[in-house]
Design an enzyme around this catalytic site. Structure first.
Site, PDB file in Angstrom:
ATOM      1  N   CYS A  88      -9.117  83.111 -52.213  1.00  0.00           N
ATOM      2  CA  CYS A  88      -9.923  82.764 -51.037  1.00  0.00           C
ATOM      3  C   CYS A  88     -11.306  83.396 -51.115  1.00  0.00           C
ATOM      4  O   CYS A  88     -11.500  84.563 -50.754  1.00  0.00           O
ATOM      5  CB  CYS A  88      -9.199  83.228 -49.767  1.00  0.00           C
ATOM      6  SG  CYS A  88     -10.113  82.830 -48.265  1.00  0.00           S
ATOM      7  N   CYS A 130     -12.693  84.437 -47.728  1.00  0.00           N
ATOM      8  CA  CYS A 130     -12.176  85.710 -47.195  1.00  0.00           C
ATOM      9  C   CYS A 130     -12.763  86.897 -47.954  1.00  0.00           C
ATOM     10  O   CYS A 130     -13.112  87.909 -47.349  1.00  0.00           O
ATOM     11  CB  CYS A 130     -10.654  85.790 -47.330  1.00  0.00           C
ATOM     12  SG  CYS A 130      -9.781  84.271 -46.983  1.00  0.00           S
ATOM     13  N   ASP A 131     -12.847  86.790 -49.270  1.00  0.00           N
ATOM     14  CA  ASP A 131     -13.121  87.982 -50.086  1.00  0.00           C
ATOM     15  C   ASP A 131     -14.480  87.984 -50.782  1.00  0.00           C
ATOM     16  O   ASP A 131     -14.860  88.979 -51.400  1.00  0.00           O
ATOM     17  CB  ASP A 131     -12.033  88.112 -51.176  1.00  0.00           C
ATOM     18  CG  ASP A 131     -10.646  88.250 -50.559  1.00  0.00           C
ATOM     19  OD1 ASP A 131     -10.549  88.793 -49.449  1.00  0.00           O
ATOM     20  OD2 ASP A 131      -9.669  87.796 -51.190  1.00  0.00           O
TER      21      ASP A 131
END
Ligand code: NAP
Length: 359
Positions: A149, A152-153
């Site tokens: 992701c 997300c990261d």
């Protein structure tokens, strides 16, 4: 934390039985929720994570009609979720469905990690999840440099070097997103031609931060405490080298979240749910839509269309209870239409008389 949105609607028959239970709150499940709730059916939507499915993890959606400037996947998911709740669908997040069971009275029970839910019809929209490569180091470095992701990261890799693995839309689009943070993004692809949409390819080729590692597959994620490299092998020359990266993002395809349906509805060899063109599965009263359905196109526009159709068909089913009578032996019958049971072994949607929907 999970969010319960409840607006009381009259429930038919037994007060503890929903008209429709929807498994999965991605675009297809939320669309089905909007349509069922607007049809004044008591509707519950069960979601193992937070609503939105894959799109909630997508930085920017550019090809969903109505948003010429694009929209963040999270915002789009949130709009769909609010729309479903506004019409009365109950949404239960952080609720994992473990099994679906039909009963002789025509109802279904859905067992989750928290409760058992009864419904008169079911719409399956469990979506997909990222495929794992299985190479050494992939599992060991989860949360320490291995991710699925970028949304997300990605911000963790400011000024660093990362690799994305894959050549599809996800790899190329998420790789482009990662260039906002990382100084360099390797794209490791097993062929010398990308699968991604041409517009994404053009942007990727024009981006000086992206470097393509063609004809190559990942062999090992290396590092000590954190990821320090990705060992890749060129399939043509057999040469092995280690890319010096701090993060590895895998986008090598998806697998459907349908393990809980084994032996309940028919699936294809890859686990995708088989339906006819009206989204009817092999089990009467159960419909399927979205990315976990065996279909030729995994797109949000496709998912919402399928969700709408599944919801309309589920409501027709509830209106008319279209199943044929149970076969001898008490087994729940396959779809056959209101009066003409399908011939034994016939797939739904194969054109038999029983496949004609009743308006
Ligand atoms: P995908 O389209 O299936 O692409 C997977 C990529 O990984 C392919 O390039 C494939 O190579 C490669 N691959 C597969 N197995 C591999 C392995 N074991 N080792 C190394 N490489 C491997 O998957 P996706 O990109 O996750 O997309 C999934 C679906 O969502 C697609 O239908 C896609 O169009 C859709 N999607 C759409 C958008 C959008 O429209 N904006 C965004 C994201 C995803 P080959 O090419 O050689 O098979």
């Amino acid at each position: 934390m999970g969010l319960d949105i409840r607006i009381d609607l009259p429930r038919t028959e037994q007060s503890d039985t929903y008209d429709v239970a929807i498994v999965g709150a991605g675009p297809s499940g939320l669309t089905a929720g909007i349509y069922c709730a607007r049809g004044r059916r008591s509707t519950v939507v069960l979601e193992r994570n937070m609503a939105g499915g894959q799109i909630a993890l997508t930085e920017l959606v550019e090809n969903y009609p109505g948003f010429p400037d694009g929209i963040s996947g999270f915002d789009l998911a949130d709009r769909m979720k609010r729309q479903a709740a506004q019409f009365g669908a109950e949404l239960r997040e952080i609720t994992t469905v473990a099994s679906l069971q039909p009963h002789e009275d025509g109802c279904f029970s859905i067992t989750t990690d928290q409760e058992s839910i009864r419904s008169r019809a079911v719409i399956l929209s469990p979506g997909v999840e990222a495929k794992r490569s299985g190479i050494p180091g992939e599992a060991e470095f989860i949360g320490r440099g291995v991710s699925w992701c970028a949304t997300c990261d990605g911000a963790l890799y400011k000024g660093r070097t990362v690799a994305v693995v894959g050549g599809g839309d996800a790899a190329v689009e998420e790789g482009l997103f990662l260039t906002k943070f990382a100084d360099k993004v390797y794209v490791v692809h097993r062929r010398d031609e990308l699968r991604a949409a041409k517009i994404a390819q053009e942007r990727a080729f024009a981006n000086p931060k992206m470097e393509f590692v063609w004809d190559s597959v990942p062999r090992r994620v290396v590092g000590d405490q954190m990821v320090e490299g990705l060992e890749v092998q060129n399939l043509k020359t057999k040469e092995v080298r280690t890319l010096p990266v701090n993060g590895v993002f895998f986008y090598i395809g998806q697998i459907p979240n349908t393990a809980f349906l084994q032996g309940v509805v028919e699936r294809d060899e890859a686990g995708y749910i088989l339906t006819d063109e009206l989204m009817r599965t092999s089990l009467c009263g159960v419909f399927a839509c979205g990315d976990a359905r065996s279909n030729p196109l995994k797109q949000i526009a496709m998912a919402v269309g399928e969700g709408a159709l599944a919801a309309v068909q589920a409501q027709r089913y509830l209106d008319q209870l279209e199943c044929p009578l149970p076969a001898a032996g008490g087994q729940r019958p396959a779809w056959g239409g209101p009066t003409v049971p399908a011939a034994s072994g016939e797939r739904p949607g194969s054109g038999g008389a029983g496949d004609t929907p009743t308006p």
